[in-house]
Design an enzyme around this catalytic site. Structure first.
Site, PDB file in Angstrom:
ATOM      1  N   GLU A   1       1.250  -0.729   0.138  1.00 55.37           N
ATOM      2  CA  GLU A   1      -0.234   0.324   0.038  1.00 55.37           C
ATOM      3  C   GLU A   1       0.760   0.942   0.101  1.00 55.37           C
ATOM      4  O   GLU A   1       1.021   2.767  -0.629  1.00 55.37           O
ATOM      5  CB  GLU A   1      -1.314  -0.125   0.737  1.00 55.37           C
ATOM      6  CG  GLU A   1      -2.124  -1.318   1.257  1.00 55.37           C
ATOM      7  CD  GLU A   1      -3.127  -1.438   2.013  1.00 55.37           C
ATOM      8  OE1 GLU A   1      -2.439  -1.517   3.174  1.00 55.37           O
ATOM      9  OE2 GLU A   1      -4.762  -1.245   1.826  1.00 55.37           O
TER      10      GLU A   1
ATOM     11  N   GLU B   1      -4.110  -9.606   3.821  1.00 52.50           N
ATOM     12  CA  GLU B   1      -5.067  -8.910   4.793  1.00 52.50           C
ATOM     13  C   GLU B   1      -5.932  -9.785   5.249  1.00 52.50           C
ATOM     14  O   GLU B   1      -6.501  -9.896   5.795  1.00 52.50           O
ATOM     15  CB  GLU B   1      -5.235  -7.495   4.758  1.00 52.50           C
ATOM     16  CG  GLU B   1      -4.917  -6.214   4.748  1.00 52.50           C
ATOM     17  CD  GLU B   1      -4.001  -6.431   3.508  1.00 52.50           C
ATOM     18  OE1 GLU B   1      -3.901  -6.971   2.553  1.00 52.50           O
ATOM     19  OE2 GLU B   1      -2.745  -5.091   3.375  1.00 52.50           O
TER      20      GLU B   1
HETATM   21  C1  LIG Z   1      -2.991  -1.223   7.125  1.00 54.64           C
HETATM   22  C2  LIG Z   1      -2.724  -3.376   6.130  1.00 54.64           C
HETATM   23  O1  LIG Z   1      -3.566  -3.293   4.988  1.00 54.64           O
HETATM   24  C3  LIG Z   1      -2.862  -3.876   6.556  1.00 54.64           C
HETATM   25  C4  LIG Z   1      -1.442  -5.485   6.461  1.00 54.64           C
HETATM   26  O2  LIG Z   1      -0.766  -4.626   6.660  1.00 54.64           O
HETATM   27  S1  LIG Z   1      -1.788  -6.757   7.412  1.00 54.64           S
HETATM   28  C5  LIG Z   1      -0.672  -7.106   7.289  1.00 54.64           C
HETATM   29  C6  LIG Z   1      -0.224  -7.768   5.900  1.00 54.64           C
HETATM   30  N1  LIG Z   1       0.899  -8.652   6.091  1.00 54.64           N
HETATM   31  C7  LIG Z   1       1.118  -9.976   5.751  1.00 54.64           C
HETATM   32  O3  LIG Z   1       0.298 -10.565   6.250  1.00 54.64           O
HETATM   33  C8  LIG Z   1       2.379 -10.723   5.354  1.00 54.64           C
HETATM   34  C9  LIG Z   1       2.955 -11.508   6.938  1.00 54.64           C
HETATM   35  N2  LIG Z   1       3.867 -12.311   6.974  1.00 54.64           N
HETATM   36  C10 LIG Z   1       3.860 -13.236   5.971  1.00 54.64           C
HETATM   37  O4  LIG Z   1       3.413 -13.811   5.254  1.00 54.64           O
HETATM   38  C11 LIG Z   1       5.446 -14.146   6.386  1.00 54.64           C
HETATM   39  O5  LIG Z   1       5.790 -13.901   7.530  1.00 54.64           O
HETATM   40  C12 LIG Z   1       6.565 -13.616   5.773  1.00 54.64           C
HETATM   41  C13 LIG Z   1       6.146 -14.054   3.725  1.00 54.64           C
HETATM   42  C14 LIG Z   1       6.487 -12.021   5.287  1.00 54.64           C
HETATM   43  C15 LIG Z   1       7.729 -14.331   5.395  1.00 54.64           C
HETATM   44  O6  LIG Z   1       7.710 -15.510   5.961  1.00 54.64           O
HETATM   45  P1  LIG Z   1       8.925 -16.459   6.050  1.00 54.64           P
HETATM   46  O7  LIG Z   1      10.650 -15.751   5.690  1.00 54.64           O
HETATM   47  O8  LIG Z   1       8.550 -18.113   6.311  1.00 54.64           O
HETATM   48  O9  LIG Z   1       9.291 -15.952   7.744  1.00 54.64           O
HETATM   49  P2  LIG Z   1       7.781 -15.929   9.234  1.00 54.64           P
HETATM   50  O10 LIG Z   1       8.800 -16.507   9.789  1.00 54.64           O
HETATM   51  O11 LIG Z   1       6.947 -15.892   8.438  1.00 54.64           O
HETATM   52  O12 LIG Z   1       8.264 -14.642   9.596  1.00 54.64           O
HETATM   53  C16 LIG Z   1       9.356 -14.021  10.503  1.00 54.64           C
HETATM   54  C17 LIG Z   1       9.814 -13.027  11.812  1.00 54.64           C
HETATM   55  O13 LIG Z   1       8.645 -11.789  11.284  1.00 54.64           O
HETATM   56  C18 LIG Z   1       7.353 -11.883  11.409  1.00 54.64           C
HETATM   57  N3  LIG Z   1       6.440 -11.444  10.697  1.00 54.64           N
HETATM   58  C19 LIG Z   1       6.488 -11.481   9.222  1.00 54.64           C
HETATM   59  N4  LIG Z   1       5.387  -9.930   9.292  1.00 54.64           N
HETATM   60  C20 LIG Z   1       4.939  -9.919   9.782  1.00 54.64           C
HETATM   61  C21 LIG Z   1       3.786  -8.370  10.620  1.00 54.64           C
HETATM   62  N5  LIG Z   1       3.740  -7.935   9.203  1.00 54.64           N
HETATM   63  N6  LIG Z   1       4.473  -7.947  11.359  1.00 54.64           N
HETATM   64  C22 LIG Z   1       4.709  -7.892  12.675  1.00 54.64           C
HETATM   65  N7  LIG Z   1       5.659  -9.778  12.271  1.00 54.64           N
HETATM   66  C23 LIG Z   1       6.426 -10.012  10.862  1.00 54.64           C
HETATM   67  C24 LIG Z   1       7.421 -12.928  11.687  1.00 54.64           C
HETATM   68  O14 LIG Z   1       6.227 -13.367  12.657  1.00 54.64           O
HETATM   69  C25 LIG Z   1       8.234 -14.128  12.321  1.00 54.64           C
HETATM   70  O15 LIG Z   1       8.535 -13.857  13.751  1.00 54.64           O
HETATM   71  P3  LIG Z   1       9.850 -14.597  14.030  1.00 54.64           P
HETATM   72  O16 LIG Z   1      10.519 -14.694  13.618  1.00 54.64           O
HETATM   73  O17 LIG Z   1       9.523 -13.588  15.909  1.00 54.64           O
HETATM   74  O18 LIG Z   1       8.668 -15.749  14.613  1.00 54.64           O
END
Ligand SMILES: C[C@H](O)CC(=O)SCCNC(=O)CCNC(=O)[C@H](O)C(C)(C)COP(=O)(O)OP(=O)(O)OC[C@H]1O[C@@H](n2cnc3c(N)ncnc32)[C@H](O)[C@@H]1OP(=O)(O)O
Length: 724
Positions: free
Chosen positions: A115, A135
């Site tokens: 975004e 999301e």
């Molecule tokens: C207002 C907005 O529209 C709302 C939003 O943006 S909501 C958030 C949308 N984003 C997401 O859903 C992405 C979520 N993250 C993921 O899908 C995956 O973590 C990823 C593809 C980025 C990376 O995957 P991968 O490399 O396997 O690592 P993964 O173990 O999942 O993450 C690494 C660390 O980052 C953290 N992390 C990843 N994304 C995060 C996020 N968005 N917020 C907080 N922590 C996050 C994980 O909890 C993990 O922490 P840890 O090591 O303490 O367990």
């Protein structure tokens, strides 16, 4: 710990590079938002800056909004801690900035990360960068303008598809569709982005505000028609997910009233959805799924996993062939052993069918399938076992057979070889009784079909070595499973927790409740099917064998129903022989088989538990709770016995192993939302009416009395016999 900050550096070319730093994924935490606002203000103010490039440190642009902020909102109930990003930062400071902003994207730009990039005036990306708005998987909608800008950049139908499925695309596809302006090698990313920004400032390239675009939006009537179809679709595919309809509503609002109005509506709905139970549950699942890979004294003591190159699977039945398929698909060589060539050929055929099935579904190319199958070798003896790194035994549940196999394995396999069993119920100490290799004996409990179901329960005894647990966790990840480490007891974590599930359903059936209604209630709750249809699918032999194990391990709380035996006697064996509770016809949904009713009536007569001989009167909510609260009760005993590392592991295991709906957060989290006291009170009442099957466990009772959530660590209450 690396500092969470935003950096600003101005080059001689007059371009300010604003860099988000929050390893490992540059999640947009509160200090990042604060830093972004400050740095954009500074860059806008400074006379030596003519253009801005926004980027992320460490090869990843940003994984979006810091999800732990949502967790804080859930814990405190205070949504005012959510920062105003959409208007205050992205519209006012980035999109409406007096100086052009270019996003330099590498690795990933997800959720709020994408975004931010869409609010910029151009996007330059490194190759193979993930772009997406996931999301909805968290129960919310994109909340920083994503619902408005993605359709304006990509067109409505692709944008709707990306948001509803939460599937990311690669930057290459993004370039083709217009989400990305150029793809350049990572080492040139900043250089090209700076030049691009200067080109916009000097009007050599267009200065585009995505929110103001309408050229890719369909006409109002076309858009309405497309959104109507999408609404009908999600009614079927995501009936329990309010965020899907909300997302479509907001998109439509923006098309009708304009992008800025859409942004305001989006922010309103986002805030409402953040507080919903669905979001609470899905956010919990996000962190719980990551926590399972952290096992104290296993993954935090600096041990390195050993390399697993060659595996052996003993038994080519459905489980064995599924396990072999999973290993082969991850490029691990597999020796499949059977007792005779007929069984061996059958096992190999199962594996071939599994692999070829993936080709038919378009998930694997034909030459990939050939390569995968070339890694398989069938055998009738142990000659190939002298250099294997892991053996997974998957023969029938027969104690002495398994004991003899492990005795042989100890003598034949190399000393480093992991000796794993796929037993679903038998105590590992008993399986390894005839060996002196208890340290390398471990449970590798897969769920059927093993090449598809994501859960791998890793069962350790007190003697299993830490290295072996770590190695099996690593194999699990390599073969794309989610490994959950559990302790040793009858049924381990998942089957033990869920043994009251079908027993509760049978108890209700014998109390006169319609079995098809029971199945409907459970599938309306969100499980893929009810307990009777599940029993049809698994076959009644499984129900009988497993039922015996639990009856002897937990006689105090086992409900014995005569129904399955009566069904078997009348020639029924579920879906396998086409005669079950349901009628199975190719191409149509299972239909209730009313000819089963007289058999149920026989069971009711023999069981004779209906009060005054009349069926009990229950609501759908009663049915749900009378089946699932005994499961919660057993989950409490599993927690009390230290079978899992933490309660959220049981949530993940219930979702991945039993298909408990993720939007309910898993079995323990769901119960905590209802409250320990509520669960306790209901069970207590039923135990008085219908006996010990419902008797609340000590753990549940204590927590209900003291007002402590079931998920609070066990250390908060004096412990009983730990049974690792
Ligand atoms: C207002 C907005 O529209 C709302 C939003 O943006 S909501 C958030 C949308 N984003 C997401 O859903 C992405 C979520 N993250 C993921 O899908 C995956 O973590 C990823 C593809 C980025 C990376 O995957 P991968 O490399 O396997 O690592 P993964 O173990 O999942 O993450 C690494 C660390 O980052 C953290 N992390 C990843 N994304 C995060 C996020 N968005 N917020 C907080 N922590 C996050 C994980 O909890 C993990 O922490 P840890 O090591 O303490 O367990």
């Amino acid at each position: 710990m690396a500092a969470v900050k935003v950096e600003l550096e101005v080059g001689n070319d007059g371009v300010a590079i604003i860099t988000m730093c929050n390893p490992p994924v540059n999640a947009l935490a509160i200090p990042i938002f604060k830093g972004l606002k400050e740095k954009f203000d500074e860059a806008t103010r400074r006379n030596d800056v003519k253009a801005i490039v926004l980027t992320g440190k460490g090869g990843r642009f940003s994984a979006g909004f810091d999800i732990s902020i949502m967790q804080q909102v859930h814990q405190t109930g205070n949504a005012t801690i959510l920062p105003d990003v959409s208007v205050d930062l992205i519209v006012n400071k980035i999109e409406d900035c007096k100086k052009p902003v270019v996003a330099a994207i590498e690795g990933l730009a997800l959720g709020g990360g994408l975004e931010l990039a869409m609010g910029s005036h151009a996007r330059i990306s490194a190759p193979r960068t993930l772009l997406g708005l996931p999301e909805l998987t968290l129960g919310v909608i994109p909340g920083s303008g994503g619902t408005q800008r993605l359709p304006r950049l990509l067109g409505l139908s692709k944008a709707v598809e990306m948001m509803l499925t939460s599937k990311s695309i690669m930057s290459e596809e993004g370039k083709r569709l217009g989400l990305v302006d150029a793809i350049v090698p990572p080492e040139e990313l900043l250089k090209v982005s700076r030049l691009w920004a200067v080109d916009i400032a000097e009007r050599r390239k267009p200065w585009i505000r995505s929110l103001h675009r309408t050229d890719k939006l369909a006409s109002l009537s076309e858009a309405r028609e497309a959104l109507k179809l999408a609404r009908q679709q999600v009614k079927k595919t995501a009936p329990h997910m309010p965020q899907h309809q909300a997302c479509l509503d907001v998109i439509e609002h923006g098309i009708v009233y304009g992008g800025y109005s859409g942004i305001l509506r989006e922010a309103e709905l986002f805030e409402k959805l953040v507080l919903s139970d669905t979001t609470k549950c899905l956010v919990h699942v996000f962190f719980a799924q990551r926590a399972v890979s952290k096992v104290p004294n296993v993954t935090d003591i600096g041990l390195k996993p050993r390399n697993i190159k060659k595996a052996a699977v003993i038994g080519g039945g459905l489980m064995g062939s599924g396990i072999a398929t999973a290993l082969l698909l991850s490029n691990i060589r597999v020796i499949l052993k059977e007792v005779n060539s007929e069984y061996l050929q059958r096992g190999i055929k199962f594996i071939e069918a599994n692999v070829r099935g993936l080709v038919t579904k378009g998930k694997l190319k034909k030459d990939g399938a050939d390569r995968t199958l070339s890694l398989l070798k069938g055998t009738l003896d142990y000659s190939e076992f002298t250099d294997v790194d892991i053996v997974i035994e998957a023969v029938i549940e027969n104690v002495s057979l398994k004991q003899n196999i492990f005795k042989d394995l100890e003598n034949i396999c190399p000393p480093h070889c992991i000796l794993a069993t796929n037993t679903s119920t038998i105590d590992l100490n008993i399986i390894g009784e005839k060996t002196s290799s208890q340290d390398r004996i471990v449970g590798a409990h897969f769920f059927s079909p093993a090449h598809i179901m994501p859960l791998l329960e890793i069962v350790r005894t007190r003697k299993t070595s830490t290295q072996v647990v770590l190695d099996l966790m690593t194999v699990g990840k390599i073969i794309k499973k989610v490994p959950v480490v559990v302790g040793n007891c009858t049924g381990f974590a998942v089957n033990r927790t869920f043994f009251p599930y079908s027993q509760g359903a049978h108890l209700l059936a014998n109390l006169g409740v319609d079995i098809f209604r029971i199945d409907r209630v459970i599938s309306n709750f969100g499980l893929p099917m009810g307990p009777f249809q599940l029993q049809d699918l698994a076959g009644y032999g499984v129900a009988q064998a497993v039922g015996k194990e639990f009856a002897s391990a937990f006689p105090d709380r086992t409900f014995k129903s005569p129904l399955v035996e009566l069904l078997v006697k009348s020639g029924r064996n579920g879906k396998a022989n086409g005669k079950g509770y349901y009628i199975y016809e190719k191409g149509s949904k299972p239909k209730p088989d009313l000819s089963v009713i007289p058999i149920i009536e026989d069971s009711i007569r023999i069981c004779n538990i209906m009060p005054s001989g009349k069926p009990i009167s229950v609501t759908d909510q009663d049915i749900l709770e009378m089946i699932l609260f005994p499961v919660v009760n057993e989950a409490c005993r599993v927690l009390d016995d230290d079978i899992v590392v933490r309660s959220s592991d049981l949530d993940i295991a219930s979702i991945l192993g039993m298909s408990f709906p993720s939007h309910r957060g898993g079995i323990v989290f769901w119960a905590d939302l209802l409250g320990a006291n509520y669960v306790y009170t209901r069970l207590k009442k039923w135990s008085e009416l219908y006996g010990n099957f419902y008797k609340p466990s000590r753990y549940l009772e204590e927590r209900a009395m003291k007002g402590i959530p079931l998920s609070s660590p066990v250390s908060s209450i004096p412990r009983s016999n730990a049974r690792l």
